[in-house]
Motif scaffolding. Structure first.
Motif, PDB file in Angstrom:
ATOM      1  N   LYS A 176       1.523   5.440   0.371  1.00 51.10           N
ATOM      2  CA  LYS A 176       1.148   6.393   1.416  1.00 51.10           C
ATOM      3  C   LYS A 176      -0.219   7.019   1.104  1.00 51.10           C
ATOM      4  O   LYS A 176      -1.053   7.159   1.993  1.00 51.10           O
ATOM      5  CB  LYS A 176       2.214   7.482   1.520  1.00 51.10           C
ATOM      6  N   GLU A 177      -0.447   7.355  -0.168  1.00 47.24           N
ATOM      7  CA  GLU A 177      -1.722   7.964  -0.543  1.00 47.24           C
ATOM      8  C   GLU A 177      -2.870   6.972  -0.384  1.00 47.24           C
ATOM      9  O   GLU A 177      -3.955   7.330   0.075  1.00 47.24           O
ATOM     10  CB  GLU A 177      -1.681   8.479  -1.991  1.00 47.24           C
ATOM     11  N   GLU A 178      -2.639   5.696  -0.793  1.00 42.14           N
ATOM     12  CA  GLU A 178      -3.678   4.676  -0.649  1.00 42.14           C
ATOM     13  C   GLU A 178      -4.007   4.443   0.822  1.00 42.14           C
ATOM     14  O   GLU A 178      -5.181   4.294   1.183  1.00 42.14           O
ATOM     15  CB  GLU A 178      -3.224   3.369  -1.290  1.00 42.14           C
ATOM     16  N   ARG A 179      -2.977   4.402   1.686  1.00 40.55           N
ATOM     17  CA  ARG A 179      -3.197   4.204   3.116  1.00 40.55           C
ATOM     18  C   ARG A 179      -3.982   5.383   3.705  1.00 40.55           C
ATOM     19  O   ARG A 179      -4.918   5.195   4.480  1.00 40.55           O
ATOM     20  CB  ARG A 179      -1.871   4.030   3.846  1.00 40.55           C
ATOM     21  N   ARG A 180      -3.614   6.595   3.305  1.00 40.08           N
ATOM     22  CA  ARG A 180      -4.318   7.786   3.779  1.00 40.08           C
ATOM     23  C   ARG A 180      -5.785   7.756   3.340  1.00 40.08           C
ATOM     24  O   ARG A 180      -6.686   8.035   4.134  1.00 40.08           O
ATOM     25  CB  ARG A 180      -3.620   9.037   3.237  1.00 40.08           C
ATOM     26  N   GLU A 181      -6.028   7.377   2.072  1.00 41.17           N
ATOM     27  CA  GLU A 181      -7.391   7.295   1.560  1.00 41.17           C
ATOM     28  C   GLU A 181      -8.181   6.193   2.274  1.00 41.17           C
ATOM     29  O   GLU A 181      -9.353   6.394   2.626  1.00 41.17           O
ATOM     30  CB  GLU A 181      -7.364   7.036   0.049  1.00 41.17           C
ATOM     31  N   ARG A 182      -7.541   5.034   2.527  1.00 40.27           N
ATOM     32  CA  ARG A 182      -8.213   3.937   3.227  1.00 40.27           C
ATOM     33  C   ARG A 182      -8.596   4.349   4.647  1.00 40.27           C
ATOM     34  O   ARG A 182      -9.717   4.116   5.101  1.00 40.27           O
ATOM     35  CB  ARG A 182      -7.303   2.702   3.272  1.00 40.27           C
ATOM     36  N   LYS A 183      -7.664   5.003   5.355  1.00 42.38           N
ATOM     37  CA  LYS A 183      -7.957   5.447   6.724  1.00 42.38           C
ATOM     38  C   LYS A 183      -9.062   6.490   6.736  1.00 42.38           C
ATOM     39  O   LYS A 183      -9.931   6.474   7.621  1.00 42.38           O
ATOM     40  CB  LYS A 183      -6.695   5.995   7.388  1.00 42.38           C
ATOM     41  N   ARG A 184      -9.062   7.406   5.756  1.00 46.17           N
ATOM     42  CA  ARG A 184     -10.112   8.410   5.679  1.00 46.17           C
ATOM     43  C   ARG A 184     -11.465   7.751   5.442  1.00 46.17           C
ATOM     44  O   ARG A 184     -12.469   8.093   6.068  1.00 46.17           O
ATOM     45  CB  ARG A 184      -9.812   9.407   4.556  1.00 46.17           C
ATOM     46  N   ARG A 185     -11.481   6.757   4.543  1.00 48.29           N
ATOM     47  CA  ARG A 185     -12.713   6.044   4.243  1.00 48.29           C
ATOM     48  C   ARG A 185     -13.214   5.274   5.473  1.00 48.29           C
ATOM     49  O   ARG A 185     -14.408   5.294   5.789  1.00 48.29           O
ATOM     50  CB  ARG A 185     -12.470   5.074   3.081  1.00 48.29           C
ATOM     51  N   GLU A 239       0.832  -1.191   0.000  1.00 44.54           N
ATOM     52  CA  GLU A 239       0.000   0.000   0.000  1.00 44.54           C
ATOM     53  C   GLU A 239       0.879   1.259   0.000  1.00 44.54           C
ATOM     54  O   GLU A 239       1.799   1.387   0.803  1.00 44.54           O
ATOM     55  CB  GLU A 239      -0.868  -0.037   1.265  1.00 44.54           C
TER      56      GLU A 239
END
Length: 160
Positions: free
Chosen positions: A62-71, A60
């Motif tokens: 950094k952007e994908e992890r940030r988006e997943r956590k936001r979701r 994953e």
């Protein structure tokens, strides 16, 4: 000038020992015979079959992890709101006033102010039905504001 230096510093200027003599090699590396270079074709049968190779693990970014956590956070918040709506029972809420038009909000109250002090000060305007001093849920300390419900709406608007 070096003749005036102490012996420990003079040793730094002393010449090094000469290099030892080494016997020359028979042949140069370019003249030596080496084994012929072959490709990997004869070793291909030793490699594993690509069908048996497990897929590379998806890493994953950094952007994908940030988006997943936001979701996930948004989903959790939506779930909490949904649960709060399902559990909300306004009839059980005893701290709410029965008539908002007869209720006065009092803010910036000193933390040492008690309900009896508020009652004494505001009873001059008219009879009071209920006073709610808002407190923190976890430790019961005052929050600095209160709601005063009068018997009549006219008493709340009256000024002396």
């Amino acid at each position: 000038m070096t003749q005036f230096l102490p012996p420990n510093l003079l040793a730094l200027f002393a010449p090094r020992d000469p290099l030892p003599f080494k016997v020359p090699v028979d042949k140069l590396l370019t003249e030596k015979k080496r084994a012929p270079i072959s490709g990997v074709a004869e070793y291909i049968h030793l490699f594993e079959d690509p069908k048996d190779t497990p897929p590379k693990p998806k890493i994953e970014t950094k952007e994908e992890r940030r988006e997943r956590k936001r979701r996930e956070k948004a989903e959790l918040q939506a779930y909490k709101i949904e649960q709060g709506i399902a559990m909300w029972a306004p009839a059980e809420n005893t701290s709410a006033t029965s008539d908002p038009y007869k209720t006065m909000f009092i803010g910036r109250i000193n933390f040492e102010t008690t309900e009896s002090k508020l009652r004494r000060e505001f009873e001059t305007y008219g009879p009071i039905r209920k006073i709610v001093l808002v407190q923190k849920k976890n430790d019961g300390k005052p929050r600095g504001y209160a709601f005063i419900e009068f018997e009549k709406e006219r008493d709340m608007h009256e000024r002396h």
